[in-house]
Scaffold this active site. Sequence first.
Site, PDB file in Angstrom:
ATOM      1  N   HIS A 155      50.449 -57.348  18.290  1.00 36.28           N
ATOM      2  CA  HIS A 155      49.961 -55.975  18.170  1.00 36.28           C
ATOM      3  C   HIS A 155      48.637 -55.825  18.907  1.00 36.28           C
ATOM      4  CE1 HIS A 155      48.173 -52.641  15.445  1.00 36.28           C
ATOM      5  NE2 HIS A 155      48.871 -52.090  16.433  1.00 36.28           N
ATOM      6  N   CYS A 176      44.887 -57.991  10.180  1.00 35.76           N
ATOM      7  CA  CYS A 176      44.305 -56.767  10.749  1.00 35.76           C
ATOM      8  C   CYS A 176      45.118 -55.515  10.401  1.00 35.76           C
ATOM      9  CB  CYS A 176      44.173 -56.890  12.257  1.00 35.76           C
ATOM     10  SG  CYS A 176      42.967 -58.130  12.724  1.00 35.76           S
ATOM     11  N   HIS A 177      46.414 -55.537  10.720  1.00 34.11           N
ATOM     12  CA  HIS A 177      47.199 -54.332  10.497  1.00 34.11           C
ATOM     13  C   HIS A 177      48.475 -54.618   9.735  1.00 34.11           C
ATOM     14  CE1 HIS A 177      44.635 -53.612  14.027  1.00 34.11           C
ATOM     15  NE2 HIS A 177      44.365 -52.504  13.354  1.00 34.11           N
ATOM     16  N   GLY A 178      48.566 -55.798   9.113  1.00 33.31           N
ATOM     17  CA  GLY A 178      49.645 -56.082   8.178  1.00 33.31           C
ATOM     18  C   GLY A 178      50.995 -56.432   8.763  1.00 33.31           C
ATOM     19  N   PRO A 197      53.530 -52.901  12.735  1.00 31.34           N
ATOM     20  CA  PRO A 197      52.832 -52.454  13.947  1.00 31.34           C
ATOM     21  C   PRO A 197      53.148 -53.335  15.165  1.00 31.34           C
ATOM     22  CG  PRO A 197      51.303 -52.724  12.109  1.00 31.34           C
ATOM     23  CD  PRO A 197      52.617 -53.258  11.644  1.00 31.34           C
TER      24      PRO A 197
END
Lengths: 212, 490, 253
Positions: free
Chosen positions: A140, A169-171, A185
């Site tokens: 990502h 960071c964004h799962g 993501p």
Amino acid sequence: MSDHKQEALAGESFCACSADPSRRALLAATAGLGAAAGIGAAVPFVASFTPSDRARAAGAPVEVDLSGLRPGEKLVVEWQGKPVWILRRTPEMLAGLKTLDDKLVDPGSSAAEQPAYVSGEARSIAGKEEFFVCVGICTHLGCSPSDKFATGADSGMGEGWKGGFLCPCHGSMFDLAGRVFKSMPAPTNLVIPPHTYLSDTRLLIGQDSKGA
Amino acid sequence: MLTAKELEDKGRQALAWVDERFPLSVLYKTHVSEYYAPKNFNFWYLFGSMALLVLVIQIVTGIFLVMHYKPDASLNAAGVPVAFASVEYIMREVPGGRFIRYMHSTGASMFFIVVYLHMFRGLLYGSYRKPRELVWLFGMAIFLCLMGEAFFGYLLPWGQMSGWGAQVIVNLFAAIPVIGPDLSVFIRGDFVVSDATLNRFFAFHVIAIPLVLLGLVTAHLIALHEVGSNNPDGVEIKERKDEQGIPLDGIPFHPYHVVKDVLGAVVLLIVFSIIVFFMPEGGGYFLEYNNFMPYDQLKTPPHIAPVWYFTPYYSMLRATTSSFLPFLWLLVALIVGLTWRGCSCVWIRRACLLVVAGAYWGFFGLTLFGFTKPPFDLAIAGIHLGLGLDAKFWGVVMMGGSVMLFALLPWLDRSPVRSIRYKGVLYKAILAVFVICFLILGYYGTQPPSPVGNVVSQICTILYLAYFGLMPWYSKLDKCKPVPERLTWK
Amino acid sequence: MSMKKILAAFGLGLILAMPVQASGPAAVLDRAPVSLDAASLQAGAKLFVNYCLGCHGASALRYNHLTQIGLTEQQIKDNLMFTADKVGGQMLTAMRMEDAKRWFGAAPPDLSLIARAKASASGSGADWLYTYLRQFYRDDSRPTGWNNVLFPGVGMPHALWELQGEQQARFVTRDDGQGNQVQHFEGLEIVRPGKLTKEEYDAEVANLVSFMVWMAEPGQESRRAIGWVVLAVLGVLALLSWLLKRAYWKDVH
């Protein structure tokens, strides 16, 4: 160019964009060569933005000794300044990989960056399914995912969790072959670097396997 | 697809749009296409645009060097200072880095070569004279900035010459009475040249002085374009204009002087490339050999000399010994005496008395030419120690003052003509002697001290000072030739 | 008096003053036969790694830089790498700084740039190194047992002694003309031969010095090659811009 001056010089041809053809040609030649020279002069400046020789040398292949790595353990080595994971998977872990196809974006890793000699749901060199080698950077935005090797509800990752990685960071979630789960993501599976086995316990990262 | 005609219309509209908001066309006309410069410029008039070109080269290469250079005096794992190692990193590891670095190091020397020649052009043709005083003063300020820029920049490679050069120059400030010793510590930020010094010099070199320099260059050009360029005849072309108000002997800067300057720029680049590609060390003058050794605070190299462009002033610093002070005083007395004779104004005469008394006291205290007499011994010692006005102090004043003297030229020169072409033998001879003295001083500045060198430097120092100090009189005495009304051309 | 006469008189004075100034105690250096061909550089690299790198680092250099003198990475790994495990690693000395300071009084300097740093008015840095490495002699008064004609009181022992053998220096005591007795150096002679003859040793030192010249600026040959191209382009550009300038100015009267 002012008109007055032209009068003052008794109608002399006096303008930069004069019709004098030889001067025009000369102007074009000088400007052309000057521009080419300018581009030439820009070369060292543009080149200085590329990775230095030292950075390139740091990207040289890295040799890893696997003899101390036990099943279920992960080793992190640095290659080109990036973390490269070597996970020695247990038979249970490998078995779990087969059950996830419908939850994954790209179970066959057709869109993933990986060498041609890496195959299957284990994403490893044939005969070396036990070892999973990948660049530990989320596809990502470049964070390094954390280990989530515990399974089931205890893992905090949900009932059916068979072990994998979670990007802080964004799962984004990945399985133990670095394959990304659906609706995350991260767009693609984790990248697998070129690597080759020098012997049963010696792995070289950064160099392609031959004849594969 | 637009036709050529339509394209031209579009362009004109776009320009009109800009001109309503910003004076683009006006600026272009004022400074380029309708800036009328004299026709008879010779090669001496190329050095101004060359200096601008070198400035651009220095700024561009400098920006790229900053991307890789590290101002850090600590030692790396191999025991080499990080700053020193980062220069070699640029030289070896950064693609193209060695050329960028050599361009920058060569550019420093080229800058001074070009600027010295540019200034000499001013001396030849009287370019500093009314109404160009401010052009000249801005130029002097640029020259001072350049010296600062060179001095601060020279510390950055953190070699032996960098460190010890900075050590010596900063210690010059210690000669200033009372505050000196504290001042030199303040400048270094430490008791020796150290990491603190390196970091502040880096800041001055890469941002503080370049900003001032750019402002001054702009001011220099605006002032020049306000009064118009001088020329080898020293004739004011603005005094003869045609019906439209255009100087008869002027020619638009673009394209005429532009094509000339382009030719000059290419010639400069050829010289520049010969140095960069074939002799980047410049025989040890552009990159000093000792500077390929990392700075060692415990070991001074056997012979240290400043980089060549500072050596004339460095020679004058070394020439100023205590036995030299009487000669300096005699020169001051001569200048003051001439002023007294030539001017009956009460205030100037009072100022003369003050200068004589002050200079005498400053040089000798209350003694006769430095030879103390018993009754005064203690008092004199007290005055000298208290004020610290010793030879070291005067050496520093000499070094700074000899540079600043150039700034006084517009008011010292009282010749009826500007250009050397119409000056007499007297001025030509004096200028020749001045140039030779400057070169000799530069030469001896690169050499280790020697008895002969010191005496020659002292003679040259006196002559250098006399060039400026006595100019009001010899420039008037000179037998000048009549100046033509129009330019001599072809 | 005309300006030319004044100038001439001044110039004469300047010339007369020069020789007095120029005479100083300049060292006499032998001219180093530097050769930047691959064979010399490779031989020099081998000597450097074997005899110098034990105490001196060359930290600006990495082992894989040696591919520029025609070696493969495998050759470098097999024959030259004693102090690093990665071919991209710096050429550092195996000796620790603190040990070096204790043994020699000062840490041996990094040699990356020594061939540039030792240049002077007397000769190139290569000349200095070539002379220095051939002028060690036995001196029992020194802690290391060695001294050097070019660098009296040198801290370093003769690292190449097993190749050169042991030399003895001949000094004669002379009167310096002012009543002082001074030691005057007469020459060196080999008292115990080493593995190499004098000619062989000189040739090996020349290889070593050539390598050190190369390592002080690895890109020097390509720099000059690029320089010729740049000058050719600028030459043509100079011609064109001169013609252009002439074309514009021919109409100005």
